[in-house]
Write an enzyme that holds these catalytic residues in place. Structure first.
Site, PDB file in Angstrom:
ATOM      1  N   ARG A  95      -2.916  32.866  12.226  1.00  0.00           N
ATOM      2  CA  ARG A  95      -4.323  33.142  12.481  1.00  0.00           C
ATOM      3  C   ARG A  95      -5.108  31.826  12.449  1.00  0.00           C
ATOM      4  NH1 ARG A  95      -7.581  36.925  14.751  1.00  0.00           N
ATOM      5  NH2 ARG A  95      -9.186  37.729  13.359  1.00  0.00           N
ATOM      6  N   THR A 369      -6.457  40.685  23.790  1.00  0.00           N
ATOM      7  CA  THR A 369      -5.383  40.172  22.954  1.00  0.00           C
ATOM      8  C   THR A 369      -4.158  40.563  23.724  1.00  0.00           C
ATOM      9  OG1 THR A 369      -6.714  40.571  21.009  1.00  0.00           O
ATOM     10  CG2 THR A 369      -4.372  40.480  20.611  1.00  0.00           C
ATOM     11  N   ASP A 411     -14.785  37.054  14.300  1.00  0.00           N
ATOM     12  CA  ASP A 411     -14.169  38.080  13.447  1.00  0.00           C
ATOM     13  C   ASP A 411     -14.568  37.942  11.971  1.00  0.00           C
ATOM     14  OD1 ASP A 411     -12.983  39.450  15.461  1.00  0.00           O
ATOM     15  OD2 ASP A 411     -10.931  38.830  15.027  1.00  0.00           O
ATOM     16  N   SER A 441      -7.340  42.666  13.061  1.00  0.00           N
ATOM     17  CA  SER A 441      -6.809  44.030  13.136  1.00  0.00           C
ATOM     18  C   SER A 441      -5.444  44.070  13.808  1.00  0.00           C
ATOM     19  CB  SER A 441      -7.764  44.918  13.939  1.00  0.00           C
ATOM     20  OG  SER A 441      -9.012  44.967  13.293  1.00  0.00           O
ATOM     21  N   GLY A 461      -6.671  45.153  21.431  1.00  0.00           N
ATOM     22  CA  GLY A 461      -7.773  46.119  21.428  1.00  0.00           C
ATOM     23  C   GLY A 461      -8.730  46.007  20.267  1.00  0.00           C
ATOM     24  N   GLY A 462      -8.840  44.817  19.638  1.00  0.00           N
ATOM     25  CA  GLY A 462      -9.782  44.696  18.517  1.00  0.00           C
ATOM     26  C   GLY A 462      -9.446  45.705  17.430  1.00  0.00           C
TER      27      GLY A 462
HETATM   28  O1  DON Z   1      -7.903  39.734  15.425  1.00  0.00           O
HETATM   29  C1  DON Z   1      -8.482  40.693  15.863  1.00  0.00           C
HETATM   30  O2  DON Z   1      -8.394  41.797  15.367  1.00  0.00           O
HETATM   31  C2  DON Z   1      -9.295  40.558  17.134  1.00  0.00           C
HETATM   32  N1  DON Z   1      -9.785  39.217  17.299  1.00  0.00           N
HETATM   33  C3  DON Z   1      -8.433  40.943  18.269  1.00  0.00           C
HETATM   34  C4  DON Z   1      -9.199  40.953  19.541  1.00  0.00           C
HETATM   35  C5  DON Z   1      -8.538  41.846  20.451  1.00  0.00           C
HETATM   36  O3  DON Z   1      -7.634  42.563  20.167  1.00  0.00           O
HETATM   37  C6  DON Z   1      -9.035  41.876  21.750  1.00  0.00           C
HETATM   38  N2  DON Z   1      -8.027  42.660  22.518  1.00  0.00           N
HETATM   39  N3  DON Z   1      -7.715  43.193  23.365  1.00  0.00           N
END
Ligand code: DON
Length: 559
Positions: A95, A369, A411, A441, A461-462
């Protein structure tokens, strides 16, 4: 060479498509799933040439940084869960970290929260982790030479590759947001004109950066020319990432979280991602119900699943952050069976609970992502999720270095105590500080049964990631779906606040929706959720893959 690759791929797909739209991709020896066909094919070539699942995942990840620039990256970060066939599982946390000078109040301007500062500025760039993380995983579990894993990406960046129709559309749609970054426009368009499908996209600066990484390893990114280019760009635009911070960046090896669900062992990501904790917490609550009898898509099954989601997301906001900065996170308790049972007792089977907006809520988050799932002939398995945060991250390419920077600082929580009904959150564990990892996430996850590999899953997908991964598991374990059906099935999401079920079009029938409303749920239709890549191992000699076609054509490499 590229032409040959594409012909091989078409042949494989025409064979594997037999059996109907929801038949999984099948393979005997190994499988690589990602959102891009070129990347998956490179991964499977690595397997064929004697590489392990780790080698293939690394090579695929580097190629995605070239062929899938919206999320594939070397300027971002992520997580990798590795389950060797005959040894203990490990997790790698690469990360991004907050750069020097970061603070809990850094997203305030004149005392007021500034969304663009948080998500759309050079201050939103974290110190990238991808290259160091992939290298650490390779050092511990790779078999082929590092250079061999990076070379395919070098060639694709330098010599170019044919733009797919999905990539052409994606580049066209981001062009407007890139206008403020002329170097990005130059890299991803023809002098401002969008690429058409099948035109060749060459990225020579990226090729040279990848070449430095291929030859020098992580020093080719975190030191020397690449680091100097990043530092210069940051200094010119008020960003905080320094050469010293790049040099000091460390990827972390972590012990994966372990859970159990109906006889399957779950292995998933610990903090700094919230994914594994929330996933196991939800599964523990759901284990007490007979979802199979309720039936897939039934209002009962959806209601119970949503109530589990609500509770796990409340705990996520309350407790989770970077473990190196939060020594008291009660992870063991959150993923324990007794705690799951305790929470289950608070769920009414016929009535929605109410989430209180006075404590926590969540900032808006984009969905970009990407997921790589790999199984090799020994049944070693990798689930890797990595990201730039937004689609194309900060949208800003480092001049001379050819790669996009993340905007992952978004985030972190917005500001201390700033928790609003409009979905900001201000709890302590995830406030920004130098060297701290922002809470994620991402939920790379592997299931085994009686010690044998059973399933590899993960998704972008956040915050929806955690629920998408949960649903892929329920679809296979409780509802008997194959890998492709489990990926195709409609998805829904609840994250405590806002207090509503977000569901994909066609995922809930009108009568299911009205039953859910009668229990007190608010519902809102949404665009598609996630892009899961799922491999199921139903027997010793067969791998079944579910490729997600929600965002791209998806890519399956098989042999
Ligand atoms: O780390 C995370 O949870 C977010 N920054 C991820 C972002 C994300 O999944 C966007 N995706 N499609």
């Amino acid at each position: 060479m590229r032409l040959t690759t594409r012909i091989v791929v078409l042949t494989l797909l025409s064979v594997t498509a037999v059996g109907g739209g929801s038949a999984p991709v099948r393979a005997r020896h190994g499988m690589v799933l990602s959102e891009d066909q070129i990347a998956s094919q490179v991964g499977v070539d690595i397997l064929r040439n004697g590489g392990t699942a780790i080698d293939a995942a690394i090579a695929t990840a580097f190629v995605l940084a070239v062929t899938f620039p919206s999320a594939g990256n070397i300027g971002g970060g992520g997580f990798l869960v590795y389950r060797p066939a005959s040894d203990a599982s490990v997790a790698y946390d690469f990360r991004e970290v907050a750069p020097p000078g970061s603070s809990a109040e850094m997203f305030l301007r004149d005392g007021h929260y500034d969304f663009d500062r948080h998500h759309n500025s050079y201050l939103s760039v974290g110190v990238p982790g991808t290259v160091r993380g992939l290298h650490l995983a390779w050092k511990e579990h790779g078999k082929l030479p590092w250079r061999q894993l990076v070379d395919p990406a070098v060639k694709l960046a330098r010599d170019g590759f044919p733009v797919s129709s999905q990539l052409a559309q994606s580049l066209r749609s981001v062009l407007h947001d890139m206008q403020v970054y002329p170097v990005s426009v130059a890299q991803f368009s023809r002098n401002g004109t969008p690429y058409e499908p099948l035109e060749i996209l060459k990225q020579p600066d990226l090729g040279r950066t990848l070449q430095r990484i291929a030859v020098q390893g992580p020093s080719g990114f975190y030191e020397g020319e690449t680091a100097a280019l990043i530092e210069r760009d940051m200094k010119a635009h008020g960003g905080l990432v320094t050469g010293a911070a790049l040099k000091a960046y460390e990827a972390k090896k972590r012990t994966p979280l372990r859970g159990g669900y109906r006889g399957y062992e779950i292995t998933s990501m610990p903090p700094s991602s919230s994914g594994g904790t929330a996933l196991i917490e939800m599964l523990n609550m759901l284990e007490g119900y007979d979802l199979t009898s309720s039936g897939y898509g039934s209002a009962t099954a959806v209601h119970l699943t949503v109530e589990a989601m609500r509770r796990a997301f409340a705990d996520r906001a309350r407790y989770l952050g970077d473990p190196d900065f939060n020594s008291n996170m009660p992870i063991d308790r959150l993923i324990s069976k007794p705690y799951g049972a305790q929470l289950r007792r608070t769920i009414a089977t016929n009535r929605a609970s109410i989430s209180s907006p006075t404590t926590f809520s969540w900032p808006a988050e984009s969905a970009e992502t990407t997921q790589i799932s790999v199984v090799d002939s020994q049944r070693n398995a990798v689930s890797l999720t990595y990201t730039l945060e937004y689609s194309y991250g900060s949208r800003s390419v480092v001049p001379g270095a050819g790669f996009l920077l993340n905007n992952e600082m978004g985030d972190f929580n917005a500001a201390p105590g700033l928790t609003t009904a409009e979905s900001l959150i201000g709890s302590d564990p995830n406030l920004a500080a130098p060297r701290k990892r922002m809470l994620s996430s991402m939920t790379p996850t592997i299931l085994t049964k009686n010690g044998k590999l059973f399933m590899v899953t993960g998704s972008p997908g956040g915050r929806t990631i955690i629920n998408t991964v949960l649903l892929t598991i329920l679809n296979v374990v409780d509802f008997g779906m194959n890998a492709q059906e489990a990926v195709d099935a409609g998805r829904f999401h609840h994250q405590w606040l806002p207090d509503r079920i977000q569901y994909e079009r066609l995922s809930l029938s009108p009568d299911t929706q009205s039953l859910l409303r009668s229990k007190g749920h608010e519902l809102r239709e949404t665009a598609s959720q996630g892009a899961a890549e799922v491999i199921v191992v139903p027997g010793d000699d067969v791998l079944e893959g579910g490729v997600d076609r929600r965002r791209t054509g998806g890519g399956a490499g098989v042999y």
